[in-house]
Design a protein around this motif. Structure first.
Motif, PDB file in Angstrom:
ATOM      1  N   ASN A  24      27.106  41.755  50.052  1.00  0.00           N
ATOM      2  CA  ASN A  24      28.243  41.443  49.199  1.00  0.00           C
ATOM      3  C   ASN A  24      27.780  40.446  48.145  1.00  0.00           C
ATOM      4  O   ASN A  24      27.124  39.446  48.463  1.00  0.00           O
ATOM      5  CB  ASN A  24      29.399  40.851  50.005  1.00  0.00           C
ATOM      6  CG  ASN A  24      30.090  41.905  50.845  1.00  0.00           C
ATOM      7  OD1 ASN A  24      30.756  42.787  50.317  1.00  0.00           O
ATOM      8  ND2 ASN A  24      29.930  41.826  52.168  1.00  0.00           N
ATOM      9  N   LYS A  26      28.410  37.910  44.808  1.00  0.00           N
ATOM     10  CA  LYS A  26      29.339  37.057  44.065  1.00  0.00           C
ATOM     11  C   LYS A  26      28.538  36.232  43.071  1.00  0.00           C
ATOM     12  O   LYS A  26      27.653  35.462  43.463  1.00  0.00           O
ATOM     13  CB  LYS A  26      30.127  36.144  45.006  1.00  0.00           C
ATOM     14  CG  LYS A  26      31.048  35.173  44.281  1.00  0.00           C
ATOM     15  CD  LYS A  26      31.751  34.245  45.257  1.00  0.00           C
ATOM     16  CE  LYS A  26      32.593  33.220  44.518  1.00  0.00           C
ATOM     17  NZ  LYS A  26      33.257  32.275  45.459  1.00  0.00           N
ATOM     18  N   HIS A  36      32.346  40.091  41.317  1.00  0.00           N
ATOM     19  CA  HIS A  36      32.280  40.477  42.720  1.00  0.00           C
ATOM     20  C   HIS A  36      31.854  41.936  42.811  1.00  0.00           C
ATOM     21  O   HIS A  36      32.325  42.782  42.035  1.00  0.00           O
ATOM     22  CB  HIS A  36      33.637  40.291  43.397  1.00  0.00           C
ATOM     23  CG  HIS A  36      34.090  38.866  43.462  1.00  0.00           C
ATOM     24  ND1 HIS A  36      33.836  38.053  44.544  1.00  0.00           N
ATOM     25  CD2 HIS A  36      34.761  38.091  42.557  1.00  0.00           C
ATOM     26  CE1 HIS A  36      34.338  36.846  44.320  1.00  0.00           C
ATOM     27  NE2 HIS A  36      34.905  36.854  43.121  1.00  0.00           N
ATOM     28  N   VAL A  38      30.035  45.009  45.822  1.00  0.00           N
ATOM     29  CA  VAL A  38      29.531  45.373  47.138  1.00  0.00           C
ATOM     30  C   VAL A  38      28.325  46.280  46.937  1.00  0.00           C
ATOM     31  O   VAL A  38      28.350  47.179  46.096  1.00  0.00           O
ATOM     32  CB  VAL A  38      30.626  46.059  47.980  1.00  0.00           C
ATOM     33  CG1 VAL A  38      31.152  47.304  47.290  1.00  0.00           C
ATOM     34  CG2 VAL A  38      30.106  46.408  49.369  1.00  0.00           C
ATOM     35  N   HIS A  79      35.906  42.703  49.497  1.00  0.00           N
ATOM     36  CA  HIS A  79      34.561  42.680  50.074  1.00  0.00           C
ATOM     37  C   HIS A  79      34.564  43.348  51.448  1.00  0.00           C
ATOM     38  O   HIS A  79      35.478  43.146  52.257  1.00  0.00           O
ATOM     39  CB  HIS A  79      34.064  41.239  50.203  1.00  0.00           C
ATOM     40  CG  HIS A  79      33.644  40.643  48.895  1.00  0.00           C
ATOM     41  ND1 HIS A  79      32.433  40.930  48.300  1.00  0.00           N
ATOM     42  CD2 HIS A  79      34.278  39.784  48.062  1.00  0.00           C
ATOM     43  CE1 HIS A  79      32.327  40.264  47.164  1.00  0.00           C
ATOM     44  NE2 HIS A  79      33.441  39.565  46.985  1.00  0.00           N
TER      45      HIS A  79
END
Length: 259
Positions: A24, A26, A36, A38, A79
């Motif tokens: 994940n 950020k 953000h 994934v 997420h």
């Protein structure tokens, strides 16, 4: 495939090959906003053909070595957790009846001339042209500017570029074989890796506009009740039927004469 009225329509079959979450992401931008995403990896590959750096990355996520690793931008609350053995996504992540955008590389055509690459008419095919029927003609200007303008349509490499096919309708989902049936065609060769995401125009943009207007009953396409959040996992697929078909888009038979 055929619908309930017997009308035939073309579909493209996509398969998820052990698609798992590996990270994940950020990131804080310079203006203070946050990015953000994934990271997903799919299609297992032998460890001997994988670099040590990527082997360490896959080992940290608890997943086997993969052939393709890509990231998808998401909202801060979407997420997907990285489990001990990697969260495995299923075909039920996409709901029959929704629209998707598919990103792929188009078929490479090699070096092509101006007529095939840009659709030029070419020169005369009868009199007055000597072995220059498919020539592009003049490409320059006078002494001023004395050069060829950037972006001039000329002969060159054709194909093998990233293309996005928008607003493809999800007609069917097979969670047993992890198959997604989308209505229509997309760019690229058979058995190629593609990226599938929610349609920006017919899903995200329409939902945003209807939400701002207060039309809460029009947030999703017709026939779609809900979408899996944050993702459609293998555990969720075990609780659903193996095959899910989109609701019929036709209300009348196309073979019945109109009155």
């Amino acid at each position: 495939m055929w619908d309930d009225f017997g009308a035939r329509f073309p579909v493209t079959v996509l398969q998820l090959e052990n698609c798992q979450v590996t990270a994940n992401i950020k990131t804080v931008r310079k203006d203070g906003s946050e990015y953000h995403a994934v990271q997903l990896a799919a299609s297992d590959r032998p460890e001997k053909n994988t670099t040590n750096q990527m082997l360490g990355h896959f080992k940290k996520a608890g997943v086997p070595a993969k052939r393709i690793v890509k990231e998808f931008s998401i909202t801060p609350d979407a997420h997907v957790p990285v489990a001990m053995e990697g969260t495995t996504l299923s075909a039920v992540h996409f709901v029959p009846g929704q629209y998707v955008d598919i990103i792929s590389n188009s078929i490479g055509k090699g070096f092509q001339g101006g007529m095939k690459r840009w659709g030029f008419k070419g020169l005369r095919a009868s009199h007055g042209v000597s072995v220059s029927h498919r020539s592009s003609g003049a490409i320059g200007a006078h002494q001023d500017p004395g050069r060829v303008w950037p972006g001039k349509k000329m002969s060159g490499h054709m194909g093998n570029v990233r293309r996005t096919t928008q607003n493809l309708y999800v007609a069917r989902v097979d969670s047993a074989l992890n198959l997604i049936f989308v209505r229509g065609c997309l760019a690229g060769v058979d058995d190629a890796h593609v990226l599938v995401r929610d349609a920006k125009k017919k899903m995200l943009s329409v939902t945003k506009v209807n939400y701002e207007k207060g039309n809460l009953d029009k947030l999703l396409p017709k026939g779609v009740v809900d979408l899996p959040f944050p993702a459609g996992t293998k555990e969720m697929a075990a609780q659903l039927p193996a095959i899910i078909v989109a609701p019929p888009s036709r209300t009348t038979s196309p073979f019945t004469p109109r009155e």
